[in-house]
Design a protein around this motif. Structure first.
Motif, PDB file in Angstrom:
ATOM      1  N   ARG A   1      -2.203 -64.875  73.228  1.00 38.96           N
ATOM      2  CA  ARG A   1      -1.903 -63.969  72.131  1.00 38.96           C
ATOM      3  C   ARG A   1      -3.140 -63.791  71.264  1.00 38.96           C
ATOM      4  N   CYS A   2      -3.315 -62.586  70.737  1.00 42.59           N
ATOM      5  CA  CYS A   2      -4.415 -62.290  69.824  1.00 42.59           C
ATOM      6  C   CYS A   2      -3.864 -62.060  68.415  1.00 42.59           C
TER       7      CYS A   2
ATOM      8  N   LEU B   1       2.239 -53.863  72.843  1.00 46.69           N
ATOM      9  CA  LEU B   1       1.095 -54.740  72.576  1.00 46.69           C
ATOM     10  C   LEU B   1       1.356 -55.742  71.460  1.00 46.69           C
TER      11      LEU B   1
ATOM     12  N   LEU C   1      -0.496 -59.074  72.543  1.00 45.90           N
ATOM     13  CA  LEU C   1      -1.504 -58.888  73.594  1.00 45.90           C
ATOM     14  C   LEU C   1      -0.999 -57.940  74.673  1.00 45.90           C
ATOM     15  N   GLY C   2       0.217 -58.122  75.135  1.00 46.29           N
ATOM     16  CA  GLY C   2       0.716 -57.313  76.243  1.00 46.29           C
ATOM     17  C   GLY C   2       0.778 -58.120  77.519  1.00 46.29           C
TER      18      GLY C   2
ATOM     19  N   ALA D   1      -7.836 -58.230  76.094  1.00 46.16           N
ATOM     20  CA  ALA D   1      -7.864 -58.770  74.734  1.00 46.16           C
ATOM     21  C   ALA D   1      -8.791 -57.947  73.838  1.00 46.16           C
TER      22      ALA D   1
ATOM     23  N   LYS E   1      -9.677 -54.845  74.219  1.00 43.73           N
ATOM     24  CA  LYS E   1      -9.032 -53.549  73.983  1.00 43.73           C
ATOM     25  C   LYS E   1      -7.927 -53.698  72.942  1.00 43.73           C
ATOM     26  N   TRP E   2      -7.207 -54.825  72.988  1.00 50.24           N
ATOM     27  CA  TRP E   2      -6.148 -55.081  72.016  1.00 50.24           C
ATOM     28  C   TRP E   2      -6.735 -55.105  70.598  1.00 50.24           C
TER      29      TRP E   2
END
Length: 261
Positions: free
Chosen positions: A134-135, A189, A218-219, A227, A229-230
């Motif tokens: 997860r971000c 996301l 994150l997706g 990540a 791109k997120w």
């Protein structure tokens, strides 16, 4: 930053947090924290412990294997790295009131550069790889009394969706006000959490309105390519969300919006 994103000369940003939660590295022990510190100690000479950040609270505290979150802080105390066996975070925070905001790209680069050092350290020590779960990207905006508002009755001058009616009523002006909203990010996301609170500045107890915008997720794709791109999507939503939640007048007069909106 994308050219069409809202931009401000004097944004009220007090802190930015870039974070990555990853699969727990079981072999990462307390001694390894000291080894990694040596990799970044020149820039981050101060070390502190903090309570763990856990995505899911454990059923009971494992005192044998418990590892606290560790902070590595720079000399100016406006940047810090946070590490535990399943997270890596980087924070920029405004310490001096006149300190300029270094801009998102600069903060993200610091996060990436130090995460790269952490990944290399894990490889050198044979501890495994960072596998993202997860971000997080969080902006903490601090709007002091005097910057567009004089009392909580003026909250509508800052936040377009909030107001306190001045008509005759039984209740006096509240001592505290709060609001929160949760918004889904596109393409599953994650989500953007927005909270508005009334607080005080630590150094002098000066009243503040605090708008925190925090994106987490994150997706399905857990790669580092996904990540990064997120983070781009999360940053866009936070910047546009800030502009969407706040009034045009304070954006122009106080934060000096420069993109002509």
């Amino acid at each position: 930053m994308k050219k069409d994103l809202p931009d401000f000369e004097n944004p009220p940003i007090g802190e930015v947090v870039c974070g990555l939660a990853f699969e727990k590295i079981d072999d990462f022990k307390g001694a390894h924290v000291g080894i990694f510190w040596q990799k970044v100690r020149k820039e981050f000479p101060i070390c502190e412990h903090a309570q763990r950040l856990d995505l899911i609270a454990p059923p009971q505290l494992d005192l044998i294997n418990y590892m606290p979150r560790t902070w590595f802080i720079n000399k100016e105390k406006n940047m810090l790295i946070q590490v535990q066996d399943d997270i890596f975070y980087f924070n920029w925070r405004r310490i001096k009131q006149d300190e300029p905001y270094p801009r998102y790209n600069s903060i993200l680069k610091k996060f990436k550069d130090n995460l790269k050092k952490f990944k290399q350290f894990l490889q050198d020590e044979g501890l495994g790889e960072v596998r993202p779960k997860r971000c997080e990207l969080t902006y903490n905006n601090q709007i002091p009394m005097g910057d567009g508002w004089k009392s909580l009755s003026d909250i509508g001058k800052i936040f377009r969706d909030l107001s306190w009616s001045s008509r005759k009523r039984f209740l006096p002006l509240p001592n505290r006000l709060g609001w929160q909203g949760h918004f889904s990010l596109p393409e599953n996301l994650g989500r953007l959490d927005a909270t508005i609170t009334h607080a005080e500045r630590r150094v002098d107890k000066h009243p503040l309105l605090v708008l925190q915008l925090s994106a987490k997720g994150l997706g399905e794709d857990k790669s580092f390519g996904a990540a990064w791109k997120w983070f781009s999507v999360a940053h866009e939503w936070i910047v546009r969300g800030f502009a969407d939640l706040t009034e045009a007048a304070v954006q122009k007069d106080v934060w000096r919006r420069t993109d002509g909106k």
